[in-house]
Design a protein around this motif. Structure first.
Motif, PDB file in Angstrom:
ATOM      1  N   LEU A 121      32.815  16.626  39.796  1.00 19.98           N
ATOM      2  CA  LEU A 121      31.698  16.385  38.881  1.00 19.98           C
ATOM      3  C   LEU A 121      31.032  15.036  39.143  1.00 19.98           C
ATOM      4  N   GLU A 122      31.804  14.045  39.594  1.00 17.44           N
ATOM      5  CA  GLU A 122      31.215  12.757  39.974  1.00 17.44           C
ATOM      6  C   GLU A 122      30.302  12.924  41.186  1.00 17.44           C
ATOM      7  N   ILE A 123      30.756  13.719  42.128  1.00 15.22           N
ATOM      8  CA  ILE A 123      29.953  13.966  43.327  1.00 15.22           C
ATOM      9  C   ILE A 123      28.658  14.662  42.944  1.00 15.22           C
ATOM     10  N   ARG A 124      28.758  15.649  42.063  1.00 15.08           N
ATOM     11  CA  ARG A 124      27.551  16.335  41.594  1.00 15.08           C
ATOM     12  C   ARG A 124      26.606  15.337  40.909  1.00 15.08           C
ATOM     13  N   ASP A 125      27.161  14.428  40.107  1.00 13.91           N
ATOM     14  CA  ASP A 125      26.327  13.435  39.419  1.00 13.91           C
ATOM     15  C   ASP A 125      25.587  12.548  40.410  1.00 13.91           C
ATOM     16  N   VAL A 126      26.254  12.158  41.498  1.00  7.72           N
ATOM     17  CA  VAL A 126      25.585  11.342  42.519  1.00  7.72           C
ATOM     18  C   VAL A 126      24.510  12.174  43.219  1.00  7.72           C
ATOM     19  N   MET A 127      24.810  13.426  43.527  1.00  6.93           N
ATOM     20  CA  MET A 127      23.814  14.304  44.171  1.00  6.93           C
ATOM     21  C   MET A 127      22.543  14.396  43.327  1.00  6.93           C
ATOM     22  N   ARG A 128      22.703  14.392  42.021  1.00  2.95           N
ATOM     23  CA  ARG A 128      21.555  14.506  41.118  1.00  2.95           C
ATOM     24  C   ARG A 128      20.631  13.298  41.169  1.00  2.95           C
ATOM     25  N   THR A 129      21.108  12.178  41.690  1.00  2.00           N
ATOM     26  CA  THR A 129      20.297  10.951  41.735  1.00  2.00           C
ATOM     27  C   THR A 129      19.432  10.847  42.988  1.00  2.00           C
ATOM     28  N   ILE A 130      19.620  11.736  43.943  1.00  2.00           N
ATOM     29  CA  ILE A 130      18.904  11.627  45.216  1.00  2.00           C
ATOM     30  C   ILE A 130      17.505  12.212  45.042  1.00  2.00           C
ATOM     31  N   PRO A 131      16.472  11.370  45.178  1.00  2.75           N
ATOM     32  CA  PRO A 131      15.104  11.863  44.964  1.00  2.75           C
ATOM     33  C   PRO A 131      14.603  12.752  46.100  1.00  2.75           C
ATOM     34  N   SER A 132      13.620  13.551  45.786  1.00  2.00           N
ATOM     35  CA  SER A 132      12.976  14.403  46.777  1.00  2.00           C
ATOM     36  C   SER A 132      12.467  13.535  47.924  1.00  2.00           C
ATOM     37  N   GLY A 133      12.639  14.025  49.148  1.00  2.18           N
ATOM     38  CA  GLY A 133      12.176  13.287  50.316  1.00  2.18           C
ATOM     39  C   GLY A 133      13.188  12.296  50.856  1.00  2.18           C
ATOM     40  N   GLU A 134      14.365  12.235  50.231  1.00  2.00           N
ATOM     41  CA  GLU A 134      15.423  11.346  50.712  1.00  2.00           C
ATOM     42  C   GLU A 134      16.709  12.143  50.882  1.00  2.00           C
ATOM     43  N   VAL A 135      17.591  11.632  51.745  1.00  2.25           N
ATOM     44  CA  VAL A 135      18.912  12.213  51.900  1.00  2.25           C
ATOM     45  C   VAL A 135      19.946  11.108  51.723  1.00  2.25           C
ATOM     46  N   MET A 136      21.159  11.511  51.445  1.00  2.00           N
ATOM     47  CA  MET A 136      22.282  10.582  51.352  1.00  2.00           C
ATOM     48  C   MET A 136      23.380  11.109  52.259  1.00  2.00           C
ATOM     49  N   THR A 137      23.891  10.251  53.132  1.00  6.48           N
ATOM     50  CA  THR A 137      24.986  10.671  54.000  1.00  6.48           C
ATOM     51  C   THR A 137      26.290  10.671  53.207  1.00  6.48           C
ATOM     52  N   ALA A 138      27.270  11.367  53.740  1.00  4.05           N
ATOM     53  CA  ALA A 138      28.592  11.374  53.112  1.00  4.05           C
ATOM     54  C   ALA A 138      29.141   9.958  53.031  1.00  4.05           C
ATOM     55  N   LYS A 139      28.884   9.161  54.055  1.00  2.00           N
ATOM     56  CA  LYS A 139      29.344   7.772  54.065  1.00  2.00           C
ATOM     57  C   LYS A 139      28.690   6.977  52.943  1.00  2.00           C
ATOM     58  N   GLU A 140      27.396   7.179  52.735  1.00  2.00           N
ATOM     59  CA  GLU A 140      26.690   6.483  51.648  1.00  2.00           C
ATOM     60  C   GLU A 140      27.200   6.949  50.287  1.00  2.00           C
ATOM     61  N   LEU A 141      27.485   8.233  50.162  1.00  2.00           N
ATOM     62  CA  LEU A 141      28.032   8.762  48.919  1.00  2.00           C
ATOM     63  C   LEU A 141      29.387   8.119  48.626  1.00  2.00           C
ATOM     64  N   CYS A 142      30.211   7.940  49.659  1.00  4.27           N
ATOM     65  CA  CYS A 142      31.510   7.277  49.489  1.00  4.27           C
ATOM     66  C   CYS A 142      31.334   5.839  49.008  1.00  4.27           C
ATOM     67  N   VAL A 143      30.326   5.153  49.522  1.00  3.84           N
ATOM     68  CA  VAL A 143      30.072   3.767  49.099  1.00  3.84           C
ATOM     69  C   VAL A 143      29.704   3.729  47.616  1.00  3.84           C
ATOM     70  N   VAL A 144      28.838   4.646  47.182  1.00  4.15           N
ATOM     71  CA  VAL A 144      28.442   4.713  45.771  1.00  4.15           C
ATOM     72  C   VAL A 144      29.677   4.942  44.886  1.00  4.15           C
ATOM     73  N   LEU A 145      30.528   5.871  45.286  1.00  2.00           N
ATOM     74  CA  LEU A 145      31.725   6.179  44.494  1.00  2.00           C
ATOM     75  C   LEU A 145      32.717   5.012  44.485  1.00  2.00           C
ATOM     76  N   ALA A 146      32.873   4.343  45.627  1.00  2.00           N
ATOM     77  CA  ALA A 146      33.784   3.195  45.696  1.00  2.00           C
ATOM     78  C   ALA A 146      33.297   2.068  44.788  1.00  2.00           C
ATOM     79  N   LYS A 147      31.990   1.811  44.809  1.00  2.00           N
ATOM     80  CA  LYS A 147      31.441   0.761  43.940  1.00  2.00           C
ATOM     81  C   LYS A 147      31.633   1.119  42.469  1.00  2.00           C
TER      82      LYS A 147
END
Length: 147
Positions: free
Chosen positions: A42-68
Protein backbone atom coordinates in the motif's frame (compact mmCIF):
# COMPACT_ATOMS: atom_id res chain seq x y z
CA UNK A 1 -7.49 -23.28 -1.42
CA UNK A 2 -7.99 -20.74 -4.20
CA UNK A 3 -5.10 -18.52 -5.18
CA UNK A 4 -5.37 -15.01 -3.77
CA UNK A 5 -6.17 -12.22 -6.18
CA UNK A 6 -3.59 -9.48 -6.55
CA UNK A 7 -5.96 -7.16 -4.66
CA UNK A 8 -5.97 -9.63 -1.75
CA UNK A 9 -2.19 -9.93 -1.91
CA UNK A 10 -1.76 -6.15 -1.93
CA UNK A 11 -4.15 -5.57 0.96
CA UNK A 12 -3.68 -8.62 3.19
CA UNK A 13 -0.55 -10.66 2.43
CA UNK A 14 1.94 -8.33 4.09
CA UNK A 15 0.31 -7.45 7.44
CA UNK A 16 3.62 -6.85 9.22
CA UNK A 17 5.03 -4.50 6.60
CA UNK A 18 6.64 -2.06 6.71
CA UNK A 19 9.43 -3.85 8.52
CA UNK A 20 12.56 -1.98 9.60
CA UNK A 21 15.62 -4.17 10.10
CA UNK A 22 19.38 -4.24 9.56
CA UNK A 23 20.62 -4.69 6.01
CA UNK A 24 21.11 -8.43 5.52
CA UNK A 25 24.72 -9.67 5.63
CA UNK A 26 24.56 -10.92 2.04
CA UNK A 27 23.48 -7.43 0.90
CA UNK A 28 26.14 -5.47 2.83
CA UNK A 29 28.75 -5.78 0.06
CA UNK A 30 26.38 -4.05 -2.37
CA UNK A 31 24.43 -1.70 -0.10
CA UNK A 32 26.69 -1.19 2.90
CA UNK A 33 25.81 -1.56 6.53
CA UNK A 34 22.81 0.15 8.02
CA UNK A 35 19.07 -0.19 8.26
CA UNK A 36 16.53 -1.06 5.58
CA UNK A 37 12.79 -1.02 5.19
CA UNK A 38 10.75 -3.81 3.65
CA UNK A 39 7.85 -1.65 2.42
CA UNK A 40 4.19 -2.51 2.32
CA UNK A 41 2.37 -2.81 -1.01
CA UNK A 42 0.00 0.00 0.00
CA UNK A 43 2.96 2.35 0.57
CA UNK A 44 4.20 1.58 -2.92
CA UNK A 45 0.75 2.29 -4.33
CA UNK A 46 0.70 5.61 -2.42
CA UNK A 47 4.03 6.62 -3.99
CA UNK A 48 2.79 5.58 -7.45
CA UNK A 49 -0.17 7.92 -6.97
CA UNK A 50 2.18 10.91 -6.61
CA UNK A 51 3.81 10.54 -10.04
CA UNK A 52 2.37 13.22 -12.35
CA UNK A 53 1.41 12.65 -15.96
CA UNK A 54 4.40 12.97 -18.27
CA UNK A 55 6.88 11.74 -15.66
CA UNK A 56 8.18 8.34 -14.62
CA UNK A 57 9.82 7.08 -11.45
CA UNK A 58 12.44 4.34 -11.52
CA UNK A 59 12.41 1.53 -9.00
CA UNK A 60 15.61 3.00 -7.58
CA UNK A 61 13.95 6.40 -7.11
CA UNK A 62 10.94 4.73 -5.49
CA UNK A 63 13.31 3.00 -3.04
CA UNK A 64 14.87 6.37 -2.16
CA UNK A 65 11.42 7.86 -1.43
CA UNK A 66 10.53 4.91 0.81
CA UNK A 67 13.90 4.98 2.61
CA UNK A 68 13.53 8.69 3.34
CA UNK A 69 9.98 8.17 4.59
CA UNK A 70 11.20 5.59 7.11
CA UNK A 71 14.49 7.37 7.88
CA UNK A 72 16.61 4.35 6.94
CA UNK A 73 19.53 3.80 4.59
CA UNK A 74 17.68 1.83 1.90
CA UNK A 75 14.37 0.31 0.96
CA UNK A 76 15.03 -3.31 0.06
CA UNK A 77 15.21 -3.27 -3.75
CA UNK A 78 14.22 -6.93 -4.03
CA UNK A 79 11.10 -6.61 -1.90
CA UNK A 80 10.21 -3.31 -3.57
CA UNK A 81 10.51 -4.82 -7.05
CA UNK A 82 8.33 -7.82 -6.18
CA UNK A 83 5.72 -5.62 -4.55
CA UNK A 84 5.69 -3.18 -7.49
CA UNK A 85 4.55 -6.07 -9.69
CA UNK A 86 1.85 -7.14 -7.23
CA UNK A 87 0.61 -3.55 -6.89
CA UNK A 88 0.47 -2.97 -10.66
CA UNK A 89 -1.54 -6.15 -11.14
CA UNK A 90 -3.82 -5.33 -8.18
CA UNK A 91 -4.57 -1.90 -9.64
CA UNK A 92 -5.33 -3.52 -12.98
CA UNK A 93 -7.85 -5.82 -11.25
CA UNK A 94 -9.74 -2.89 -9.72
CA UNK A 95 -11.52 -0.85 -12.40
CA UNK A 96 -12.11 1.98 -9.91
CA UNK A 97 -8.40 2.41 -9.04
CA UNK A 98 -6.78 4.96 -11.34
CA UNK A 99 -3.29 4.78 -9.79
CA UNK A 100 -0.81 5.27 -12.67
CA UNK A 101 1.23 2.08 -12.18
CA UNK A 102 2.63 2.41 -15.71
CA UNK A 103 4.69 5.45 -14.64
CA UNK A 104 7.02 3.24 -12.59
CA UNK A 105 9.83 1.62 -14.53
CA UNK A 106 12.88 -0.53 -13.75
CA UNK A 107 15.97 0.96 -12.14
CA UNK A 108 17.58 1.65 -15.53
CA UNK A 109 14.40 3.05 -17.05
CA UNK A 110 13.29 -0.21 -18.63
CA UNK A 111 9.70 -1.31 -18.90
CA UNK A 112 8.71 -3.82 -16.24
CA UNK A 113 8.40 -7.31 -17.77
CA UNK A 114 6.01 -8.60 -15.08
CA UNK A 115 3.57 -5.71 -15.26
CA UNK A 116 0.10 -6.36 -16.71
CA UNK A 117 0.19 -7.26 -20.42
CA UNK A 118 3.90 -6.39 -20.52
CA UNK A 119 5.38 -4.60 -22.25
CA UNK A 120 2.67 -3.52 -24.68
CA UNK A 121 0.20 -2.01 -22.20
CA UNK A 122 2.81 -0.02 -20.27
CA UNK A 123 4.32 1.17 -23.52
CA UNK A 124 0.95 2.28 -24.92
CA UNK A 125 0.02 4.17 -21.74
CA UNK A 126 3.40 5.94 -21.65
CA UNK A 127 3.26 6.75 -25.37
CA UNK A 128 -0.09 8.46 -24.71
CA UNK A 129 1.81 10.71 -22.27
CA UNK A 130 4.47 11.61 -24.84
CA UNK A 131 7.21 9.07 -24.13
CA UNK A 132 9.21 7.25 -26.76
CA UNK A 133 11.31 4.12 -26.46
CA UNK A 134 14.66 2.76 -27.48
CA UNK A 135 15.42 -0.91 -27.96
CA UNK A 136 18.49 -2.02 -26.00
CA UNK A 137 20.28 -5.22 -25.16
CA UNK A 138 21.43 -8.20 -27.17
CA UNK A 139 20.40 -11.36 -25.40
CA UNK A 140 17.58 -9.92 -23.31
CA UNK A 141 15.87 -7.16 -25.23
CA UNK A 142 13.99 -4.52 -23.29
CA UNK A 143 12.68 -1.07 -23.94
CA UNK A 144 14.02 2.01 -22.25
CA UNK A 145 11.88 5.06 -21.66
CA UNK A 146 13.46 8.18 -23.13
CA UNK A 147 12.66 11.30 -21.15
Amino acid sequence: MAKKTYQEQMRHSYPNHPIIKPIAPDMVKTWGEGMQVLPSPLEIRDVMRTIPSGEVMTAKELCVVLAKKHKVDIACPYTTGILMNIVARAIEEDETDDTPWWRTVGSKGELKPKYPNAPEEQMALLEAEGFSFEKRGKKCVYWVVKR
